[in-house]
Design an enzyme around this catalytic site. Structure first.
Site, short mmCIF file in Angstrom:
data_model
loop_
_atom_site.label_atom_id
_atom_site.label_comp_id
_atom_site.label_asym_id
_atom_site.label_seq_id
_atom_site.Cartn_x
_atom_site.Cartn_y
_atom_site.Cartn_z
N GLY A 23 -2.94 2.88 0.74
CA GLY A 23 -2.05 1.75 1.02
C GLY A 23 -2.28 1.26 2.44
O GLY A 23 -2.86 1.98 3.26
N GLU A 24 -1.87 0.03 2.73
CA GLU A 24 -2.00 -0.46 4.10
C GLU A 24 -0.87 -1.40 4.45
O GLU A 24 -0.30 -2.06 3.60
CB GLU A 24 -3.35 -1.12 4.35
CG GLU A 24 -3.92 -1.98 3.27
CD GLU A 24 -5.40 -2.27 3.48
OE1 GLU A 24 -5.77 -2.67 4.59
OE2 GLU A 24 -6.17 -2.10 2.52
N GLY A 25 -0.51 -1.39 5.75
CA GLY A 25 0.55 -2.26 6.25
C GLY A 25 0.10 -2.90 7.54
O GLY A 25 -1.08 -2.87 7.88
N THR A 26 1.03 -3.49 8.28
CA THR A 26 0.68 -4.22 9.50
C THR A 26 0.06 -3.30 10.55
O THR A 26 -0.94 -3.61 11.17
CB THR A 26 1.94 -4.86 10.10
OG1 THR A 26 2.68 -5.44 9.03
CG2 THR A 26 1.59 -5.94 11.10
N ALA A 28 -0.54 0.17 10.05
CA ALA A 28 -1.12 1.44 9.59
C ALA A 28 -1.84 1.30 8.27
O ALA A 28 -1.62 0.37 7.49
CB ALA A 28 -0.01 2.47 9.45
N LYS A 29 -2.71 2.28 8.03
CA LYS A 29 -3.42 2.42 6.76
C LYS A 29 -3.21 3.86 6.33
O LYS A 29 -3.16 4.76 7.17
CB LYS A 29 -4.90 2.18 7.03
CG LYS A 29 -5.74 1.94 5.80
CD LYS A 29 -7.17 1.61 6.18
CE LYS A 29 -7.40 0.12 6.26
NZ LYS A 29 -8.80 -0.24 6.32
N VAL A 30 -3.01 4.10 5.04
CA VAL A 30 -2.86 5.47 4.55
C VAL A 30 -4.07 5.80 3.68
O VAL A 30 -4.39 5.07 2.75
CB VAL A 30 -1.55 5.65 3.74
CG1 VAL A 30 -1.41 7.10 3.29
CG2 VAL A 30 -0.35 5.24 4.56
N ASP A 139 13.68 1.21 5.43
CA ASP A 139 12.84 0.45 4.48
C ASP A 139 12.77 1.22 3.16
O ASP A 139 11.71 1.42 2.61
CB ASP A 139 11.44 0.25 5.07
CG ASP A 139 10.65 -0.83 4.31
OD1 ASP A 139 11.26 -1.55 3.49
OD2 ASP A 139 9.43 -0.93 4.51
N LYS A 141 12.70 1.64 -0.50
CA LYS A 141 12.30 0.74 -1.58
C LYS A 141 11.48 1.54 -2.58
O LYS A 141 11.10 2.69 -2.30
CB LYS A 141 11.50 -0.44 -1.01
CG LYS A 141 10.25 -0.03 -0.28
CD LYS A 141 9.57 -1.23 0.38
CE LYS A 141 8.35 -0.77 1.18
NZ LYS A 141 7.73 -1.86 1.91
N ASN A 144 8.45 3.81 -1.71
CA ASN A 144 8.66 4.98 -0.87
C ASN A 144 9.31 6.14 -1.61
O ASN A 144 9.62 7.16 -1.01
CB ASN A 144 9.53 4.60 0.34
CG ASN A 144 8.77 3.71 1.31
OD1 ASN A 144 7.60 3.90 1.54
ND2 ASN A 144 9.45 2.72 1.86
N ASP A 157 7.57 8.16 4.18
CA ASP A 157 7.68 7.22 5.31
C ASP A 157 9.02 7.30 6.02
O ASP A 157 9.44 6.36 6.66
CB ASP A 157 7.48 5.77 4.83
CG ASP A 157 6.08 5.29 5.21
OD1 ASP A 157 5.30 6.11 5.70
OD2 ASP A 157 5.79 4.11 5.02
N THR A 179 12.15 -4.71 2.41
CA THR A 179 11.89 -5.64 1.32
C THR A 179 13.19 -6.39 1.05
O THR A 179 14.22 -5.76 0.85
CB THR A 179 11.45 -4.84 0.07
OG1 THR A 179 10.35 -4.04 0.46
CG2 THR A 179 11.06 -5.73 -1.08
#
Length: 456
Positions: A23-26, A28-30, A139, A141, A144, A157, A179
């Site tokens: 997964g990836e976000g602003t 970070a990347k997992v 967060d 959702k 997570n 997270d 979200t």
């Protein structure tokens, strides 16, 4: 379990071999990873130092990661260790194989009240424990909430989802995150909020979705959605028991000051039915690794090096461990079964065509749909030209070699709206019919129909 030697094109960080992106976000990347000494599978969250630390948040982030490392709870993903290179921070986390809790709803529909209550109890246990240690999620959702191989809920997270954290002098949080459908009204209002009360609202939305199979607040127009959330304008379906309805209404109270607290939930009759308090032992945990990487004297001996094994001219080979990690639990069957209509944030298909041909076909199918394509070996980044509901839709695609004549193609949303990704994927798959391979007796017909597509 013997460790496998690094294949060509692999990246090593310390004693971990990095695999596919989960997964990836602003910030970070997992990535999936394996400890080459022990063979243990882990997930590594990779933060960009410059992006995250430029606001002089080192002290705060160090405290957050230290607290997370000290948290040992059966319903919270474990943080094993922390490493850093000159440009990145690597947070090594427990890897669970049971998929997201909400995959159960996507495939089977809403849960029975007793089952929903069991997961809600585990969620409240996790949230209560972390709050008691001053850690707020902010967060909560579907993505997570994960399940381990035994079906135990694990919140991921926790305390890491919204780095860097921003408290002001009033002691309230002031960052709007999360979200929209799951976010408390006071968070949207941007006047400061209590992290514990806001987390609890999200838990209430999650309980509603588990039992109803749909969201309490759902509007395609964002302002209309916010209006509903501000007024707590929702209706419980008739199959909810009276006591469940009462509890949900007390959690989804738009006034945070009169909203039910976790202490009150723990005494609620509906909640207490079949309740088992979590049992776990506190362990001695060392924070030496956290201190070492945040030591601003910047002792270079504490830094790890991201070492790229020699690149090959072929896609990265996916080993058995990673193959299993892409599947629900350890059931490899679901990897290649036909599951149309369940495309979420990530989907996969298999192909017997050469990797170069697959890359070309994806590029040819994506360009007319209004996507800018960037290639990097056997990875593609597709960036939508139009602005959608949540900004530009961006897609990451990677090809893995599962066997000499079989490739697995992963198509993952890395930014933008999930519904728009769903639409994009339907259009894309129409242009890929002739390269998709389906397992089983109907391989030929499946390929022609564009099946063999697997939801993650």
């Amino acid at each position: 379990m013997a460790s496998r030697s690094s294949g060509p094109g692999r990246t090593r960080v310390g004693r971990y071999e990095l695999g596919r992106t989960l997964g990836e976000g602003t910030f970070a990347k997992v990535k999936f990873a394996r400890n080459v000494d022990t063979g243990e599978n882990v997930a590594i969250k990779i933060l960009d130092k410059e992006k995250v630390l430029k606001n002089k948040m080192i002290g705060q982030i160090k405290r957050e990661i230290s607290t997370m490392k000290l948290i040992r709870h059966p319903n919270v993903i474990r943080l094993h260790e922390v490493m850093a290179s000159k440009t990145k921070i690597y947070i090594v986390l427990e890897f669970v194989t049971g998929g997201e809790l909400f995959d159960k709803i996507a495939s089977k529909g809403r849960l029975k009240e007793d089952e929903a209550r069991k997961y809600f109890q585990q969620l409240i246990n996790a949230v209560d424990y972390c709050h008691s240690r001053g850690v707020f999620h902010r967060d909560l959702k579907p993505e997570n909430l994960l399940l381990d191989a035994n079906g135990v809920l694990k919140v991921s997270d926790f305390g890491l989802s919204a780095l860097p954290q921003q408290f002001r002098e009033d002691g309230l949080l002031h960052t709007t995150c999360g979200t929209p459908n799951y976010v408390a009204p006071e968070v949207i209002n941007n006047k400061g909020y209590d992290g514990a009360r806001a987390d609890l609202w999200s838990c209430g939305v999650i309980l509603f979705v588990l039992m109803a199979g749909y969201l309490p607040f759902e509007e395609s127009n964002l302002m209309a959605l916010y209006k509903k959330i501000f007024k707590a304008d929702f209706t419980c379906p008739p199959w909810f028991s009276t006591s469940a309805k009462k509890l949900i209404k007390r959690i989804l109270d738009p006034n945070p000051l009169t909203r039910i607290t976790i202490a009150e939930i723990l005494e609620n009759e509906w909640f207490k039915k079949g309740y088992r308090p979590p049992s776990f032992e506190q362990e001695d945990v060392s924070l030496d690794d956290v201190d070492a990487i945040f030591n601003e004297a910047g002792n270079s001996q504490n830094l790890v090096v991201e070492r790229q094994e020699e690149r090959s001219a072929t896609p990265v080979t996916m080993n058995a461990f990673e193959l299993i990690s892409t599947s629900q639990g350890l059931n490899l069957g679901s990897l290649f079964e036909k599951q149309m209509g369940l495309v979420k944030r990530e989907t996969r298909f298999t192909s017997k065509r050469p990797a170069k041909e697959i890359i070309t076909k994806i590029e040819e199918a994506a360009t007319p749909l209004g996507f800018d394509v960037k290639k990097n070996n056997y990875k593609l980044k597709l960036q939508g030209e139009k602005t959608g509901r949540k900004g530009h839709l961006s897609i990451a695609t990677e090809i893995f070699e599962v066997a000499p004549s079989l490739h697995m193609v992963e198509v993952r949303k890395s930014g933008g709206d999930t519904l728009e990704f769903h639409k994009f994927y339907k259009n894309l798959s129409a242009g890929l019919k002739d390269i998709v391979w389906s397992s089983g007796d109907q391989a030929k017909e499946g390929a022609n129909e564009g099946s063999g597509i697997v939801q993650s």
